[in-house]
Design a protein around this motif. Structure first.
Motif, PDB file in Angstrom:
ATOM      1  N   HIS A  93       0.845  -1.135   0.103  1.00 39.90           N
ATOM      2  CA  HIS A  93       0.081   0.143   0.024  1.00 39.90           C
ATOM      3  C   HIS A  93       0.798   1.194  -0.059  1.00 39.90           C
ATOM      4  O   HIS A  93       0.236   2.237  -0.077  1.00 39.90           O
ATOM      5  CB  HIS A  93      -1.014   0.133   1.381  1.00 39.90           C
ATOM      6  N   ASN A 118      -4.211  -1.590   8.963  1.00 42.53           N
ATOM      7  CA  ASN A 118      -4.075  -2.794   7.930  1.00 42.53           C
ATOM      8  C   ASN A 118      -5.484  -2.674   7.282  1.00 42.53           C
ATOM      9  O   ASN A 118      -5.751  -3.087   6.114  1.00 42.53           O
ATOM     10  CB  ASN A 118      -3.821  -4.033   8.761  1.00 42.53           C
ATOM     11  N   LYS A 122      -6.560  -1.819   3.499  1.00 40.43           N
ATOM     12  CA  LYS A 122      -7.005  -2.663   2.540  1.00 40.43           C
ATOM     13  C   LYS A 122      -8.552  -2.098   1.736  1.00 40.43           C
ATOM     14  O   LYS A 122      -8.722  -2.295   0.523  1.00 40.43           O
ATOM     15  CB  LYS A 122      -7.496  -3.687   3.240  1.00 40.43           C
TER      16      LYS A 122
END
Length: 231
Positions: A93, A118, A122
């Motif tokens: 990312h 996290n 996503k």
């Protein structure tokens, strides 16, 4: 696209519930470090440089137990090795970021910040989504440094009967809740926990942390080969 400030504030809001048990955790570290014999400057230096609650507590435990420098360094390194996994997970990312930003984010990439960011990374594809991780990590940093300092200053005034030691396992149990949903994760937790518990007095040179971590990794490797079978 949300502004950088909004994403940053979102990180603060998301990580805030996980900061509740960190407060007594930081106080404990400050108190224990002074009691063991570290100076206030050395204690704050550990929190500023290492910035890892679990590894700092392990350092104090091994140091107070008379472990050798090699075992202490190895154990702290083993405990902190999980951050390499965190970095590997979020790297996809952050591939477009400049090196300076990657260094800054790597410093703030601790357990609580990773746990909340996290999922955010996503679900969101905006270019500035990494500010969520910075916001969460910066919040953890402020809380940890502040509570460490308060532990140094107010340590002698905190009664032992208050039982602040419960905060150490509580902090990590909060992070492990989601992992209990998978059979493999539960087995790894149980194996590494049992090895650490029984190895505390049996494994020489106070190396039980390293052995427990290796046992957990070995167990995970064996079970993940048949992942579909156990999920």
């Amino acid at each position: 696209m949300k502004s950088n400030i909004k994403v940053f504030l979102k990180g603060i809001v998301d990580v805030s519930p996980l900061m509740i048990p960190v407060v007594p955790f930081g106080l404990i570290f400050g108190v224990l470090s002074i009691e063991i014999g570290f100076s206030p400057i050395e204690t704050m230096g550990m929190s500023l440089i290492i910035f890892g609650g679990a590894s700092q507590i392990v350092l104090l435990q091994l140091f107070s137990g008379g472990a050798s420098s090699l075992v202490i360094i190895s154990s702290v390194g083993a405990v902190n090795s999980r951050h390499m996994l965190y970095g590997a997970v979020v790297s996809e990312h952050l591939s477009d970021l400049k090196l300076l930003w990657k260094i800054i984010i790597s410093y703030f990439l601790i357990d609580q910040a990773f746990a909340v960011s996290n999922e955010y990374l996503k679900k969101n594809k905006d270019k500035n989504r990494y500010f969520h991780l910075v916001g969460g990590g910066a919040t953890c940093w402020v809380i940890w440094q502040t509570t460490t300092f308060l532990g140094i200053i107010l340590g002698s005034a905190i009664p032992e009967k208050l039982g602040l030691s419960f905060a150490v396992p509580l902090t990590f149990l909060a992070l492990l809740v989601n992992d209990f949903r998978k059979f493999i994760n539960v087995i790894v937790i149980i194996v590494s926990g049992l090895v650490a518990t029984f190895g505390y007095n049996l494994i020489p040179f106070k190396a039980y942390v390293i052995v427990a971590a290796l046992a957990g990794l070995l167990t995970a490797m064996v079970f993940t080969k048949n992942k579909k079978k156990y999920e």
